[in-house]
Design an enzyme around this catalytic site. Structure first.
Site, PDB file in Angstrom:
ATOM      1  N   SER A  20       0.841  -1.194   0.000  1.00 56.64           N
ATOM      2  CA  SER A  20       0.000   0.000   0.000  1.00 56.64           C
ATOM      3  C   SER A  20       0.876   1.243   0.000  1.00 56.64           C
ATOM      4  O   SER A  20       1.672   1.469   0.910  1.00 56.64           O
ATOM      5  CB  SER A  20      -0.900   0.015   1.239  1.00 56.64           C
ATOM      6  N   HIS A  43      -1.208  -1.214  -4.343  1.00 61.38           N
ATOM      7  CA  HIS A  43      -2.470  -0.789  -3.737  1.00 61.38           C
ATOM      8  C   HIS A  43      -2.424   0.724  -3.504  1.00 61.38           C
ATOM      9  O   HIS A  43      -1.508   1.235  -2.855  1.00 61.38           O
ATOM     10  CB  HIS A  43      -2.635  -1.543  -2.419  1.00 61.38           C
ATOM     11  N   ASP A  45      -4.536   3.911  -2.049  1.00 58.37           N
ATOM     12  CA  ASP A  45      -5.663   4.301  -1.198  1.00 58.37           C
ATOM     13  C   ASP A  45      -6.117   5.710  -1.518  1.00 58.37           C
ATOM     14  O   ASP A  45      -5.389   6.681  -1.288  1.00 58.37           O
ATOM     15  CB  ASP A  45      -5.247   4.213   0.276  1.00 58.37           C
ATOM     16  N   MET A  47      -8.693   8.538  -0.545  1.00 58.13           N
ATOM     17  CA  MET A  47      -9.572   8.939   0.568  1.00 58.13           C
ATOM     18  C   MET A  47     -10.032  10.372   0.361  1.00 58.13           C
ATOM     19  O   MET A  47      -9.237  11.221  -0.068  1.00 58.13           O
ATOM     20  CB  MET A  47      -8.813   8.848   1.895  1.00 58.13           C
ATOM     21  N   HIS A  76      -8.146   1.478  -4.199  1.00 57.42           N
ATOM     22  CA  HIS A  76      -9.114   1.284  -3.106  1.00 57.42           C
ATOM     23  C   HIS A  76      -9.747   2.635  -2.805  1.00 57.42           C
ATOM     24  O   HIS A  76      -9.120   3.505  -2.203  1.00 57.42           O
ATOM     25  CB  HIS A  76      -8.346   0.721  -1.891  1.00 57.42           C
ATOM     26  N   MET A  78     -11.919   4.937  -0.900  1.00 56.43           N
ATOM     27  CA  MET A  78     -12.645   5.193   0.358  1.00 56.43           C
ATOM     28  C   MET A  78     -13.276   6.565   0.226  1.00 56.43           C
ATOM     29  O   MET A  78     -12.820   7.551   0.816  1.00 56.43           O
ATOM     30  CB  MET A  78     -11.662   5.109   1.534  1.00 56.43           C
ATOM     31  N   MET A 147     -11.939  -5.435   4.960  1.00 59.22           N
ATOM     32  CA  MET A 147     -11.092  -4.532   5.749  1.00 59.22           C
ATOM     33  C   MET A 147     -10.838  -5.157   7.116  1.00 59.22           C
ATOM     34  O   MET A 147     -11.782  -5.541   7.815  1.00 59.22           O
ATOM     35  CB  MET A 147     -11.784  -3.174   5.950  1.00 59.22           C
ATOM     36  N   ASP A 185      -7.099  -6.158   3.894  1.00 58.77           N
ATOM     37  CA  ASP A 185      -6.398  -4.873   3.951  1.00 58.77           C
ATOM     38  C   ASP A 185      -6.446  -4.332   5.372  1.00 58.77           C
ATOM     39  O   ASP A 185      -7.521  -4.063   5.900  1.00 58.77           O
ATOM     40  CB  ASP A 185      -7.078  -3.896   2.974  1.00 58.77           C
TER      41      ASP A 185
HETATM   42  C1  DX5 Z   1      -6.349   1.869   5.401  1.00 55.91           C
HETATM   43  C2  DX5 Z   1      -5.841   1.503   4.030  1.00 55.91           C
HETATM   44  C3  DX5 Z   1      -4.793   0.475   3.994  1.00 55.91           C
HETATM   45  C4  DX5 Z   1      -3.510   0.832   4.701  1.00 55.91           C
HETATM   46  C5  DX5 Z   1      -2.883  -0.431   5.192  1.00 55.91           C
HETATM   47  O1  DX5 Z   1      -7.539   2.568   5.270  1.00 55.91           O
HETATM   48  O2  DX5 Z   1      -6.924   1.020   3.245  1.00 55.91           O
HETATM   49  O3  DX5 Z   1      -4.511   0.085   2.647  1.00 55.91           O
HETATM   50  O4  DX5 Z   1      -2.584   1.485   3.888  1.00 55.91           O
HETATM   51  O5  DX5 Z   1      -1.756  -0.108   5.928  1.00 55.91           O
HETATM   52  P1  DX5 Z   1      -1.146  -1.148   6.969  1.00 55.91           P
HETATM   53  O6  DX5 Z   1      -0.706  -2.328   6.173  1.00 55.91           O
HETATM   54  O7  DX5 Z   1      -0.015  -0.395   7.565  1.00 55.91           O
HETATM   55  O8  DX5 Z   1      -2.222  -1.496   7.952  1.00 55.91           O
HETATM   56 ZN    ZN Z   2      -6.487   0.140   1.277  1.00 57.27          ZN
END
Ligand code: DX5
Ligand code: ZN
Length: 233
Positions: A20, A43, A45, A47, A76, A78, A147, A185
């Site tokens: 990620s 990956h 993220d 947000m 991903h 969010m 998640m 994740d």
């Molecule tokens: C959290 C993200 C994850 C995050 C995971 O909302 O969706 O992808 O980056 O990070 P770790 O592996 O450090 O929990």
């Molecule tokens: Zn994620």
């Protein structure tokens, strides 16, 4: 046009490791992408500070990452209103685009639009969201992201209570009732990846465990080996 979803190599149950980028140095994104060239997926993220209490990056940055990434992007999202925004990430070339079930008004339509734009379609659920609520729509998706932390931040502790959802999804895939990759994740590292693999995960997101390591390539290889051994039982 509906893109062909998963091919047989995708569902061969080899562990897929997806670092990620959330845990990377955002001032050096191209270098950070290159450091995980051994990964199966990258990956990303996204947000929006509404669906989750954090703000990361959006489409222009994903387009830039897509241009330099040697591995396929796993976006991903969010974000609120995924119906409106998700297809843009597919059009940008992301291999898989995952939206949150809790944010969708019509998950089937999102899946259709993502596939029509040439991507795999992913559905994510938060730790407290039951799988049963979405069983009827999962048949339209290619990946299912469970998640294992509350979405929003990297570096949180793994919530093992979500594993029954992984086991149930695995059973349905193995029984031929669903055809998708099971993704996990949040909090995946050397201490947690084996239980996730045993429960039936195909695709493991790891942020801090990869980017926090001195040698990300070595961390990816070690996680992959651990997951493969646990899958073989
Ligand atoms: C959290 C993200 C994850 C995050 C995971 O909302 O969706 O992808 O980056 O990070 P770790 O592996 O450090 O929990
Ligand atoms: Zn994620």
């Amino acid at each position: 046009m509906i893109a062909a979803p998963l091919d047989s190599a995708d569902v061969s149950r080899e562990p897929l490791i997806a670092p990620s980028l959330l845990s990377a140095d955002f001032a050096r994104l191209a270098d950070e992408v290159a450091r995980v060239a051994d990964a199966d997926w990258l990956h990303v993220d996204v947000m929006d500070a509404h669906f989750v209490p954090n703000l990361t990056l959006g489409l222009p940055v994903v387009e830039a990452i897509q241009r330099v990434s040697p591995v396929p992007l796993d976006c991903h999202l969010m974000i609120e209103d995924p119906e409106r925004w998700a297809p843009g990430y597919a059009e940008a070339g992301a291999r898989n685009v995952t939206v949150h079930a809790e944010a969708c008004t019509d998950p089937r339509k999102v899946a259709r639009d993502l596939r029509a734009a040439g991507a795999l379609a992913g559905l994510a659920i938060k730790p407290g969201t039951p799988l049963e609520d979405y069983l009827d729509v999962l048949g339209d998706f290619d990946t299912f992201l469970v998640m294992s932390v509350e979405p929003g931040f990297g570096g949180q502790s793994f919530i093992a209570d979500v594993l029954p959802k992984v086991r149930r999804a695995r059973e349905l895939v193995d029984a031929g009732e669903l055809r998708l990759l099971v993704e996990i994740d949040g909090g995946i590292n050397a201490g947690t990846i084996e239980q996730a693999a045993e429960a039936g995960v195909d695709m493991f997101v790891a942020g801090s465990a990869v980017y926090g390591a001195d040698d990300p390539a070595k961390a990816i290889a070690a996680l992959r080996a651990q997951a493969a051994a646990a899958m073989r039982g």
